[in-house]
Design a protein around this motif. Sequence first.
Motif, PDB file in Angstrom:
ATOM      1  N   LEU A   2      38.108  16.085  17.042  1.00  0.00           N
ATOM      2  CA  LEU A   2      36.733  15.905  17.521  1.00  0.00           C
ATOM      3  C   LEU A   2      36.578  14.568  18.229  1.00  0.00           C
ATOM      4  O   LEU A   2      35.850  14.458  19.221  1.00  0.00           O
ATOM      5  CB  LEU A   2      35.766  16.000  16.345  1.00  0.00           C
ATOM      6  N   LEU A   3      37.261  13.543  17.728  1.00  0.00           N
ATOM      7  CA  LEU A   3      37.192  12.219  18.348  1.00  0.00           C
ATOM      8  C   LEU A   3      37.741  12.240  19.769  1.00  0.00           C
ATOM      9  O   LEU A   3      37.251  11.529  20.645  1.00  0.00           O
ATOM     10  CB  LEU A   3      37.983  11.214  17.501  1.00  0.00           C
ATOM     11  N   ALA A   4      38.740  13.068  19.999  1.00  0.00           N
ATOM     12  CA  ALA A   4      39.297  13.199  21.349  1.00  0.00           C
ATOM     13  C   ALA A   4      38.444  14.103  22.229  1.00  0.00           C
ATOM     14  O   ALA A   4      38.273  13.852  23.425  1.00  0.00           O
ATOM     15  CB  ALA A   4      40.730  13.744  21.272  1.00  0.00           C
ATOM     16  N   ALA A   5      37.882  15.173  21.633  1.00  0.00           N
ATOM     17  CA  ALA A   5      37.201  16.197  22.428  1.00  0.00           C
ATOM     18  C   ALA A   5      35.795  15.786  22.864  1.00  0.00           C
ATOM     19  O   ALA A   5      35.398  16.038  24.015  1.00  0.00           O
ATOM     20  CB  ALA A   5      37.132  17.502  21.640  1.00  0.00           C
ATOM     21  N   ILE A   6      35.032  15.163  21.991  1.00  0.00           N
ATOM     22  CA  ILE A   6      33.621  14.889  22.291  1.00  0.00           C
ATOM     23  C   ILE A   6      33.463  13.983  23.513  1.00  0.00           C
ATOM     24  O   ILE A   6      32.721  14.322  24.452  1.00  0.00           O
ATOM     25  CB  ILE A   6      32.913  14.324  21.048  1.00  0.00           C
ATOM     26  N   PRO A   7      34.135  12.819  23.575  1.00  0.00           N
ATOM     27  CA  PRO A   7      33.993  11.997  24.787  1.00  0.00           C
ATOM     28  C   PRO A   7      34.509  12.707  26.042  1.00  0.00           C
ATOM     29  O   PRO A   7      33.942  12.546  27.128  1.00  0.00           O
ATOM     30  CB  PRO A   7      34.823  10.747  24.484  1.00  0.00           C
ATOM     31  N   ALA A   8      35.589  13.489  25.879  1.00  0.00           N
ATOM     32  CA  ALA A   8      36.156  14.186  27.036  1.00  0.00           C
ATOM     33  C   ALA A   8      35.153  15.174  27.626  1.00  0.00           C
ATOM     34  O   ALA A   8      34.986  15.254  28.847  1.00  0.00           O
ATOM     35  CB  ALA A   8      37.442  14.912  26.634  1.00  0.00           C
ATOM     36  N   VAL A   9      34.466  15.926  26.774  1.00  0.00           N
ATOM     37  CA  VAL A   9      33.482  16.905  27.255  1.00  0.00           C
ATOM     38  C   VAL A   9      32.288  16.206  27.894  1.00  0.00           C
ATOM     39  O   VAL A   9      31.824  16.585  28.979  1.00  0.00           O
ATOM     40  CB  VAL A   9      33.019  17.810  26.097  1.00  0.00           C
ATOM     41  N   ILE A  10      31.775  15.171  27.218  1.00  0.00           N
ATOM     42  CA  ILE A  10      30.597  14.458  27.743  1.00  0.00           C
ATOM     43  C   ILE A  10      30.889  13.864  29.109  1.00  0.00           C
ATOM     44  O   ILE A  10      30.119  14.043  30.071  1.00  0.00           O
ATOM     45  CB  ILE A  10      30.157  13.363  26.750  1.00  0.00           C
ATOM     46  N   PHE A  11      32.006  13.147  29.228  1.00  0.00           N
ATOM     47  CA  PHE A  11      32.306  12.473  30.491  1.00  0.00           C
ATOM     48  C   PHE A  11      32.815  13.442  31.546  1.00  0.00           C
ATOM     49  O   PHE A  11      32.671  13.160  32.749  1.00  0.00           O
ATOM     50  CB  PHE A  11      33.306  11.339  30.268  1.00  0.00           C
ATOM     51  N   TYR A  12      33.400  14.567  31.140  1.00  0.00           N
ATOM     52  CA  TYR A  12      33.768  15.571  32.150  1.00  0.00           C
ATOM     53  C   TYR A  12      32.521  16.082  32.861  1.00  0.00           C
ATOM     54  O   TYR A  12      32.503  16.181  34.098  1.00  0.00           O
ATOM     55  CB  TYR A  12      34.513  16.731  31.501  1.00  0.00           C
ATOM     56  N   ASN A  13      31.481  16.391  32.093  1.00  0.00           N
ATOM     57  CA  ASN A  13      30.240  16.874  32.705  1.00  0.00           C
ATOM     58  C   ASN A  13      29.607  15.803  33.588  1.00  0.00           C
ATOM     59  O   ASN A  13      29.139  16.090  34.695  1.00  0.00           O
ATOM     60  CB  ASN A  13      29.259  17.307  31.613  1.00  0.00           C
ATOM     61  N   LYS A  14      29.584  14.560  33.105  1.00  0.00           N
ATOM     62  CA  LYS A  14      28.981  13.479  33.878  1.00  0.00           C
ATOM     63  C   LYS A  14      29.770  13.210  35.155  1.00  0.00           C
ATOM     64  O   LYS A  14      29.204  13.122  36.246  1.00  0.00           O
ATOM     65  CB  LYS A  14      28.916  12.204  33.040  1.00  0.00           C
ATOM     66  N   LEU A  15      31.093  13.084  35.018  1.00  0.00           N
ATOM     67  CA  LEU A  15      31.921  12.750  36.175  1.00  0.00           C
ATOM     68  C   LEU A  15      31.967  13.890  37.180  1.00  0.00           C
ATOM     69  O   LEU A  15      32.036  13.648  38.395  1.00  0.00           O
ATOM     70  CB  LEU A  15      33.338  12.395  35.709  1.00  0.00           C
ATOM     71  N   SER A  16      31.924  15.124  36.706  1.00  0.00           N
ATOM     72  CA  SER A  16      31.871  16.261  37.643  1.00  0.00           C
ATOM     73  C   SER A  16      30.597  16.227  38.465  1.00  0.00           C
ATOM     74  O   SER A  16      30.626  16.441  39.689  1.00  0.00           O
ATOM     75  CB  SER A  16      31.963  17.580  36.861  1.00  0.00           C
ATOM     76  N   ALA A  17      29.478  15.937  37.814  1.00  0.00           N
ATOM     77  CA  ALA A  17      28.208  15.840  38.533  1.00  0.00           C
ATOM     78  C   ALA A  17      28.230  14.670  39.506  1.00  0.00           C
ATOM     79  O   ALA A  17      27.742  14.782  40.652  1.00  0.00           O
ATOM     80  CB  ALA A  17      27.057  15.686  37.543  1.00  0.00           C
ATOM     81  N   ASP A  18      28.806  13.534  39.091  1.00  0.00           N
ATOM     82  CA  ASP A  18      28.881  12.368  39.980  1.00  0.00           C
ATOM     83  C   ASP A  18      29.737  12.659  41.203  1.00  0.00           C
ATOM     84  O   ASP A  18      29.371  12.309  42.330  1.00  0.00           O
ATOM     85  CB  ASP A  18      29.457  11.166  39.222  1.00  0.00           C
ATOM     86  N   SER A  19      30.887  13.289  40.987  1.00  0.00           N
ATOM     87  CA  SER A  19      31.763  13.595  42.124  1.00  0.00           C
ATOM     88  C   SER A  19      31.111  14.592  43.070  1.00  0.00           C
ATOM     89  O   SER A  19      31.257  14.471  44.292  1.00  0.00           O
ATOM     90  CB  SER A  19      33.104  14.139  41.624  1.00  0.00           C
ATOM     91  N   ASP A  20      30.394  15.565  42.521  1.00  0.00           N
ATOM     92  CA  ASP A  20      29.701  16.537  43.379  1.00  0.00           C
ATOM     93  C   ASP A  20      28.658  15.844  44.249  1.00  0.00           C
ATOM     94  O   ASP A  20      28.501  16.185  45.437  1.00  0.00           O
ATOM     95  CB  ASP A  20      29.031  17.608  42.528  1.00  0.00           C
ATOM     96  N   ARG A  21      27.944  14.869  43.675  1.00  0.00           N
ATOM     97  CA  ARG A  21      26.938  14.141  44.460  1.00  0.00           C
ATOM     98  C   ARG A  21      27.592  13.297  45.554  1.00  0.00           C
ATOM     99  O   ARG A  21      27.087  13.234  46.679  1.00  0.00           O
ATOM    100  CB  ARG A  21      26.097  13.259  43.541  1.00  0.00           C
ATOM    101  N   ILE A  22      28.702  12.666  45.221  1.00  0.00           N
ATOM    102  CA  ILE A  22      29.396  11.842  46.224  1.00  0.00           C
ATOM    103  C   ILE A  22      29.916  12.720  47.362  1.00  0.00           C
ATOM    104  O   ILE A  22      29.759  12.391  48.546  1.00  0.00           O
ATOM    105  CB  ILE A  22      30.549  11.062  45.562  1.00  0.00           C
TER     106      ILE A  22
END
Length: 231
Positions: A190-210
């Motif tokens: 869970l310690l590995a998965a939770i940050p990965a999921v949160i930042f995957y969603n954030k970074l995907s949205a950021d890259s799409d905007r860029i």
Amino acid sequence: MEAETLALAQEIDFSMWGLFARATITVKLVMILLIVASFWSWSIIIQKLISYRQARREAAIFDRAFWSGEPLDELFGQIGVDPSGRAERVFAAGMVEWQRSHREDGALIAGAQARIDRSMDVSIQKEAEELQGGLPVLATVGSTAPFVGLFGTVFGIMNAFIEIAAQQNTSLVVVAPGIAEALLATALGLLAAIPAVIFYNKLSADSDRIIAGYEAFADEFSTILSRQLDS
């Protein structure tokens, strides 16, 4: 008896290192894999956060220069054929094709507009691939780490029950260490998965905007060149 059991339980090392040291080789490998995945995810997250912030800053600086009213040929001469900024590279791709589309007499070769658009589209695709590189790793870690941790937990609990049966003792001293070691694997998953999921969603949205910003610029630039072609 209870006092003796309590004394033995207090002697057991329930620290992270103690639990790891007592775990079976399989559970240890699972824990190491999850720790490596967690560090790998965080390295990608930090690198992408820095890269995206730099890309937004570069795009803002170039946008001001592009709309400053300076002639496009002069702006292209300043940034060069292979600039460092991502937005500048999209602009340079269009300008290079624009210059190549002129014959020696100054007339334009037929189909210039389509070639310029394709050149900028290819450049945007290259930038998108670079911006989104590493994000599949975050998605993979986020989706698989809990199950890898659960595998370690199941394997650890199985070994704990085997040990209980071998000792024919169900006291807390026998049961607690094995269960704690097993649950540590799930916690690491869970310690590995939770940050990965949160930042995957954030970074995907950021890259799409860029990338959407690059595409919007390419459309505006193409419109400007279209006016010059028509004139």
